[in-house]
Each structure stands twice: as structure tokens, then as C-alpha cells.
Design a protein around this motif. Structure first.
Motif, PDB file in Angstrom:
ATOM      1  N   VAL A 195       0.849  -1.178   0.000  1.00 56.74           N
ATOM      2  CA  VAL A 195       0.000   0.000   0.000  1.00 56.74           C
ATOM      3  C   VAL A 195       0.888   1.231   0.000  1.00 56.74           C
ATOM      4  CG1 VAL A 195      -1.718   1.293   1.319  1.00 56.74           C
ATOM      5  CG2 VAL A 195      -1.825  -1.201   1.236  1.00 56.74           C
ATOM      6  N   GLU A 196       0.521   2.209  -0.840  1.00 58.62           N
ATOM      7  CA  GLU A 196       1.236   3.477  -0.875  1.00 58.62           C
ATOM      8  C   GLU A 196       0.269   4.604  -0.544  1.00 58.62           C
ATOM      9  OE1 GLU A 196       4.757   3.068  -4.090  1.00 58.62           O
ATOM     10  OE2 GLU A 196       2.750   3.283  -4.928  1.00 58.62           O
ATOM     11  N   VAL A 197       0.770   5.599   0.165  1.00 63.37           N
ATOM     12  CA  VAL A 197      -0.005   6.772   0.534  1.00 63.37           C
ATOM     13  C   VAL A 197       0.694   7.973  -0.081  1.00 63.37           C
ATOM     14  CG1 VAL A 197      -0.819   8.189   2.450  1.00 63.37           C
ATOM     15  CG2 VAL A 197      -0.763   5.702   2.673  1.00 63.37           C
ATOM     16  N   GLY A 198      -0.081   8.867  -0.695  1.00 62.26           N
ATOM     17  CA  GLY A 198       0.516  10.016  -1.349  1.00 62.26           C
ATOM     18  C   GLY A 198      -0.191  11.314  -1.042  1.00 62.26           C
ATOM     19  N   ARG A 199       0.603  12.398  -1.040  1.00 66.78           N
ATOM     20  CA  ARG A 199       0.066  13.753  -0.843  1.00 66.78           C
ATOM     21  C   ARG A 199       0.824  14.709  -1.743  1.00 66.78           C
ATOM     22  NH1 ARG A 199      -0.290  16.156   4.811  1.00 66.78           N
ATOM     23  NH2 ARG A 199      -1.644  17.526   3.662  1.00 66.78           N
ATOM     24  N   THR A 200       0.188  15.822  -2.028  1.00 70.00           N
ATOM     25  CA  THR A 200       0.882  16.926  -2.683  1.00 70.00           C
ATOM     26  C   THR A 200       0.970  18.047  -1.669  1.00 70.00           C
ATOM     27  OG1 THR A 200      -1.095  18.053  -3.486  1.00 70.00           O
ATOM     28  CG2 THR A 200      -0.181  16.338  -4.904  1.00 70.00           C
ATOM     29  N   GLY A 201       1.753  19.035  -1.950  1.00 71.29           N
ATOM     30  CA  GLY A 201       1.832  20.180  -1.059  1.00 71.29           C
ATOM     31  C   GLY A 201       0.716  21.178  -1.300  1.00 71.29           C
ATOM     32  N   ALA A 202      -0.070  20.951  -2.356  1.00 67.32           N
ATOM     33  CA  ALA A 202      -1.051  21.949  -2.774  1.00 67.32           C
ATOM     34  C   ALA A 202      -2.470  21.715  -2.264  1.00 67.32           C
ATOM     35  CB  ALA A 202      -1.067  22.021  -4.296  1.00 67.32           C
ATOM     36  N   ASP A 203      -2.755  20.570  -1.701  1.00 64.86           N
ATOM     37  CA  ASP A 203      -4.126  20.325  -1.238  1.00 64.86           C
ATOM     38  C   ASP A 203      -4.114  19.564   0.085  1.00 64.86           C
ATOM     39  OD1 ASP A 203      -3.698  17.597  -1.802  1.00 64.86           O
ATOM     40  OD2 ASP A 203      -4.697  17.709  -3.716  1.00 64.86           O
ATOM     41  N   SER A 204      -5.293  19.346   0.623  1.00 67.29           N
ATOM     42  CA  SER A 204      -5.401  18.629   1.901  1.00 67.29           C
ATOM     43  C   SER A 204      -6.012  17.254   1.674  1.00 67.29           C
ATOM     44  CB  SER A 204      -6.234  19.444   2.883  1.00 67.29           C
ATOM     45  OG  SER A 204      -7.527  19.651   2.340  1.00 67.29           O
ATOM     46  N   LEU A 205      -5.624  16.610   0.579  1.00 65.40           N
ATOM     47  CA  LEU A 205      -6.139  15.288   0.256  1.00 65.40           C
ATOM     48  C   LEU A 205      -5.046  14.238   0.409  1.00 65.40           C
ATOM     49  CD1 LEU A 205      -8.138  16.184  -2.970  1.00 65.40           C
ATOM     50  CD2 LEU A 205      -9.017  15.942  -0.632  1.00 65.40           C
ATOM     51  N   VAL A 206      -5.467  13.047   0.810  1.00 65.03           N
ATOM     52  CA  VAL A 206      -4.563  11.907   0.942  1.00 65.03           C
ATOM     53  C   VAL A 206      -5.015  10.869  -0.075  1.00 65.03           C
ATOM     54  CG1 VAL A 206      -3.746  10.070   2.469  1.00 65.03           C
ATOM     55  CG2 VAL A 206      -4.190  12.345   3.390  1.00 65.03           C
ATOM     56  N   ARG A 207      -4.076  10.336  -0.820  1.00 66.89           N
ATOM     57  CA  ARG A 207      -4.381   9.312  -1.818  1.00 66.89           C
ATOM     58  C   ARG A 207      -3.795   7.987  -1.376  1.00 66.89           C
ATOM     59  NH1 ARG A 207      -3.713  14.403  -3.170  1.00 66.89           N
ATOM     60  NH2 ARG A 207      -4.787  15.202  -4.995  1.00 66.89           N
ATOM     61  N   VAL A 208      -4.518   6.904  -1.662  1.00 70.08           N
ATOM     62  CA  VAL A 208      -4.077   5.560  -1.283  1.00 70.08           C
ATOM     63  C   VAL A 208      -4.186   4.686  -2.523  1.00 70.08           C
ATOM     64  CG1 VAL A 208      -4.486   3.584   0.239  1.00 70.08           C
ATOM     65  CG2 VAL A 208      -4.955   5.899   1.054  1.00 70.08           C
ATOM     66  N   ARG A 209      -3.148   3.895  -2.773  1.00 76.58           N
ATOM     67  CA  ARG A 209      -3.165   3.013  -3.944  1.00 76.58           C
ATOM     68  C   ARG A 209      -2.389   1.733  -3.657  1.00 76.58           C
ATOM     69  NH1 ARG A 209       1.027   5.912  -8.196  1.00 76.58           N
ATOM     70  NH2 ARG A 209       2.940   5.392  -7.057  1.00 76.58           N
ATOM     71  N   ASP A 210      -2.598   0.756  -4.523  1.00 74.49           N
ATOM     72  CA  ASP A 210      -1.856  -0.504  -4.493  1.00 74.49           C
ATOM     73  C   ASP A 210      -0.614  -0.297  -5.350  1.00 74.49           C
ATOM     74  OD1 ASP A 210      -0.843  -3.059  -4.890  1.00 74.49           O
ATOM     75  OD2 ASP A 210      -2.796  -3.961  -5.288  1.00 74.49           O
ATOM     76  N   SER A 211       0.572  -0.470  -4.782  1.00 76.59           N
ATOM     77  CA  SER A 211       1.798  -0.210  -5.539  1.00 76.59           C
ATOM     78  C   SER A 211       1.991  -1.183  -6.698  1.00 76.59           C
ATOM     79  CB  SER A 211       3.019  -0.236  -4.628  1.00 76.59           C
ATOM     80  OG  SER A 211       3.194  -1.529  -4.099  1.00 76.59           O
ATOM     81  N   LYS A 212       1.349  -2.363  -6.625  1.00 77.92           N
ATOM     82  CA  LYS A 212       1.460  -3.324  -7.712  1.00 77.92           C
ATOM     83  C   LYS A 212       0.553  -2.949  -8.875  1.00 77.92           C
ATOM     84  CE  LYS A 212       0.393  -6.889  -5.173  1.00 77.92           C
ATOM     85  NZ  LYS A 212      -0.049  -6.117  -4.038  1.00 77.92           N
ATOM     86  N   ASP A 213      -0.493  -2.158  -8.618  1.00 78.89           N
ATOM     87  CA  ASP A 213      -1.432  -1.699  -9.641  1.00 78.89           C
ATOM     88  C   ASP A 213      -1.726  -0.226  -9.363  1.00 78.89           C
ATOM     89  OD1 ASP A 213      -3.337  -1.446 -11.612  1.00 78.89           O
ATOM     90  OD2 ASP A 213      -4.897  -2.500 -10.502  1.00 78.89           O
ATOM     91  N   PRO A 214      -0.785   0.665  -9.685  1.00 81.38           N
ATOM     92  CA  PRO A 214      -0.894   2.061  -9.259  1.00 81.38           C
ATOM     93  C   PRO A 214      -1.918   2.905 -10.007  1.00 81.38           C
ATOM     94  CG  PRO A 214       1.090   1.742 -10.546  1.00 81.38           C
ATOM     95  CD  PRO A 214       0.464   0.385 -10.367  1.00 81.38           C
ATOM     96  N   GLY A 215      -2.777   2.293 -10.801  1.00 79.03           N
ATOM     97  CA  GLY A 215      -3.784   3.064 -11.529  1.00 79.03           C
ATOM     98  C   GLY A 215      -4.886   3.603 -10.631  1.00 79.03           C
ATOM     99  N   PRO A 216      -5.746   2.735 -10.094  1.00 79.81           N
ATOM    100  CA  PRO A 216      -6.856   3.211  -9.254  1.00 79.81           C
ATOM    101  C   PRO A 216      -6.344   3.813  -7.939  1.00 79.81           C
ATOM    102  CG  PRO A 216      -7.202   0.939  -9.942  1.00 79.81           C
ATOM    103  CD  PRO A 216      -5.806   1.313 -10.335  1.00 79.81           C
TER     104      PRO A 216
END
Length: 80
Positions: free
Chosen positions: A31-52
């Protein structure tokens, strides 16, 4: 974010992904968790299938992590 004439403008800031410390190099649950510095959203994805990607507000993600830390998610859920 709104642009001119009320049109929506996508945030094109790069997402910085971080792999879970529980993930391993053997192709297990990654599992990977991602953020940008520009918003207050957290994204979660499967590193083996990083599309969805699942997207959460930071406050929702923080509440989820708090529940995990306190063991509130350790109890089995009733059958569907």
C-alpha cells in the motif's frame, strides 16, 4: 480550485508516494499513501497496480489512523 469563468483547474503538483512500512519486497500487500503540497487530500493506492486511487480528506485519513492506533479496527466485522 477555480480558474477564470468558474472553470475547475486541476492540481498538477507531483504526488509524493510513500510505501507502507508493512509492505515487503516479496510482492505481498503493498500500500502506498501520497500527498501533494497543494491540497489537503490523501491518496491511497496498491503499488502493484498504481492506476486506481482512493482519495480522502486529511481529517478522514487522520481519524482512520487514530482508529488503527487505538485498536478500534481489530475486532472482526459481522458477516454480510
Amino acid at each position: 480550485m477555480s480558474g477564470r469563468r468558474g472553470m475547475s483547474v486541476r492540481d498538477l503538483s507531483p504526488i509524493i508516494w510513500r510505501k507502507s512500512s508493512r509492505s515487503n519486497a516479496n510482492g505481498g500487500q503493498c500500500v502506498e499513501v501520497g500527498r501533494t503540497g497543494a491540497d489537503s487530500l490523501v491518496r491511497v493506492r496498491d503499488s502493484k497496480d498504481p492506476g486506481p486511487t482512493l482519495v480522502f480528506a486529511w481529517t478522514e485519513w487522520d481519524a482512520f489512523l487514530d482508529g488503527v492506533r487505538r485498536g478500534r479496527l481489530d475486532e472482526p466485522v459481522g458477516r454480510l
